[in-house]
Every structure is written in C-alpha cells, then in structure tokens.
Enzyme design. Structure first.
Site, PDB file in Angstrom:
ATOM      1  N   HIS A   1       0.818  -1.127  -0.006  1.00 56.63           N
ATOM      2  CA  HIS A   1       0.049  -0.025   0.071  1.00 56.63           C
ATOM      3  C   HIS A   1       0.771   1.190   0.109  1.00 56.63           C
ATOM      4  O   HIS A   1       1.157   1.731   1.151  1.00 56.63           O
ATOM      5  CB  HIS A   1      -0.913  -0.016   1.108  1.00 56.63           C
ATOM      6  CG  HIS A   1      -1.897   1.083   1.202  1.00 56.63           C
ATOM      7  ND1 HIS A   1      -3.295   0.673   1.722  1.00 56.63           N
ATOM      8  CD2 HIS A   1      -1.921   2.397   0.744  1.00 56.63           C
ATOM      9  CE1 HIS A   1      -4.001   2.223   1.677  1.00 56.63           C
ATOM     10  NE2 HIS A   1      -3.303   3.050   0.890  1.00 56.63           N
TER      11      HIS A   1
ATOM     12  N   GLU B   1      -2.671  -1.777  -3.178  1.00 55.01           N
ATOM     13  CA  GLU B   1      -3.847  -0.887  -2.552  1.00 55.01           C
ATOM     14  C   GLU B   1      -3.466   0.686  -2.630  1.00 55.01           C
ATOM     15  O   GLU B   1      -1.876   0.967  -2.447  1.00 55.01           O
ATOM     16  CB  GLU B   1      -3.952  -1.336  -1.147  1.00 55.01           C
ATOM     17  CG  GLU B   1      -4.444  -2.594  -0.854  1.00 55.01           C
ATOM     18  CD  GLU B   1      -4.452  -3.053   0.438  1.00 55.01           C
ATOM     19  OE1 GLU B   1      -5.304  -4.049   0.790  1.00 55.01           O
ATOM     20  OE2 GLU B   1      -4.166  -2.326   1.497  1.00 55.01           O
TER      21      GLU B   1
ATOM     22  N   HIS C   1      -8.148  -5.677   7.395  1.00 52.74           N
ATOM     23  CA  HIS C   1      -7.847  -4.514   8.523  1.00 52.74           C
ATOM     24  C   HIS C   1      -7.824  -5.064   9.974  1.00 52.74           C
ATOM     25  O   HIS C   1      -9.191  -5.502  10.374  1.00 52.74           O
ATOM     26  CB  HIS C   1      -8.642  -3.272   8.066  1.00 52.74           C
ATOM     27  CG  HIS C   1      -7.873  -2.129   8.897  1.00 52.74           C
ATOM     28  ND1 HIS C   1      -7.108  -1.176   8.346  1.00 52.74           N
ATOM     29  CD2 HIS C   1      -8.056  -1.778  10.023  1.00 52.74           C
ATOM     30  CE1 HIS C   1      -6.543  -0.303   9.090  1.00 52.74           C
ATOM     31  NE2 HIS C   1      -7.353  -0.512  10.178  1.00 52.74           N
TER      32      HIS C   1
END
Length: 238
Positions: A43, A70, A191
C-alpha cells in the site's frame, strides 16, 4: 480455502527507520511466498513513508503469487498501477496524511469517479477491488461501478470481537457478504485481522476469497517467527 495475501508495509517501515536495505523486501517476499502465502499486498502512500513506488516496480519482478497494490487512485498512483500491472488493484479512499486506512468508499456518492478509474484498470487487464465498510447498500452500489470485487473493512469486527461480542461482530459482515454474492462480486477482507480472530471470521463470512493481513501478522512474527505465523494463518483459513 480463503487465500492469504501478506501485506509487507510494516517490513518497509522497519527498513526505512534505519536507512539501507534491511530487511530486504525482495528476499522477504520470496521467503513469505515459499512459506505458503498466496499473495503479496503493498500500500504505497504519496509520501512513501513505508512502501516506495520503486518497491512496487522491483517486487513485480519477483512476486510469483498474486500481487495486490492498494491505494487512493490519485494520478500518481494510477500511473504506477498501469506501469506495474499487478494481479489486483484495491482502491482505498485514504487521506494523504492517514496513518492507516480508516474508512471505505461511499460507492453511491463516488460512483462516477469509480466507474472511470475501474474502467481504466480493467482495460489494462488488472482485477479491481473496492475497499468498503460492511454495509450491504455500499456493496450493492459497488456492483454498478464495474468492479470485480469488494474488500470489507474489518476494523469494526476486530473491535467487537476483542470486547467479546462475537455474534455482533460479524452481523453486518454476513449481510454484506451475502449481498456481494447476490450482485456477483468477489469478496475480500482486511484490516485488524489477526491469529486471534481470523478463524472465527472465516467460519462466519460466506464466499470469502481472500484476506490481506499485515500489521498483526508481522507483530505476531516477532514472537513466533514469520514462517510459523504464515502457516498458522493458512491452517485457520482452511
């Protein structure tokens, strides 16, 4: 079996804290895949405080499983993804100064924007996923953007699970998962998933294709060892 994609952002954070190239992300990625992980997630953020844009280019050359990038689809990010062409791009509505992801897309409000971005990625053969809250309405609207998948934002699940509210923790996620199946979307999640909660989540969420786990996995590996932890997740995801 639900696939495990290991987010290596925290390894990049550790590397950057001292300069140099320790831990080496290329070596770490090869090891993580050899331990059984079915994907690698990164990410990159605009300030490159952990994963750098060059890391994405370098990792593309060595990842042999699924490569998931991401990020917030700002122009710089879009250009990177189109250059690297990962297996999957996951669109996350991060503010530039966000410490970590903290909300999913409003797929109704931002539908037109998401349609355009997703069309660009899919024209280049890149599977798309949208990061969404566990809200069936947001999942339903996501299907109208042309995305292939949604990724459920699982912080609220982890929070309720920690408090002992196990059934409450998954209620909205089950409804969101059922909606994804109904409208033909693949389902990912991520997450705050951990060794403590991943088995319960996997057993209660139908049609779960993939989870992306980074922070907890790396923290657990400090105590238990990276190879051991990867295989502990794989066992819980069967």
């Amino acid at each position: 079996m639900t696939k495990l994609s290991v987010n290596i952002n925290k390894l990049a954070t550790l590397r950057n804290s001292r300069g140099g190239n320790v831990p080496n992300l290329i070596t770490s990625t090869k090891d993580i895949e050899s331990f059984g992980a079915q994907g690698i997630t990164i990410h990159p953020r605009p300030d490159e405080r952990h994963i750098r844009y060059q890391d994405a280019r370098d990792l593309k050359k060595v990842v042999t499983t699924e490569f998931n990038i991401e990020g917030n689809p700002i122009p710089k990010f879009i250009d990177l993804v189109l250059e690297v062409k990962p297996t999957q791009v996951t669109l996350v509505p991060d503010a530039e100064d966000a410490i970590t992801s903290n909300a999913g897309w409003d797929t109704i409000k931002h539908k037109d924007f998401l349609v355009d971005v997703i069309k660009t990625f899919k024209e280049n053969g890149i599977r798309t996923s949208i990061f969404v809250d566990p809200d069936a309405a947001m999942v339903k609207a996501a299907a109208e953007t042309g995305t292939d998948r949604v990724e459920l934002y699982t912080e609220s699940f982890a929070h309720e699970f920690t408090k002992g509210n196990k059934e409450k923790s998954v209620a909205h996620f089950v409804k969101a998962a059922e909606m994804a199946q109904q409208v033909g979307l693949g389902l990912n999640a991520g997450h705050d998933l951990s060794l403590d909660n991943i088995k319960f989540f996997k057993e209660h969420i139908p049609h779960l294709l993939e989870v992306s786990i980074g922070h907890a996995l790396i923290c657990e590996s400090i105590y238990l060892g990276l190879e051991n932890v990867v295989n502990m997740y794989l066992h819980r995801l069967k």
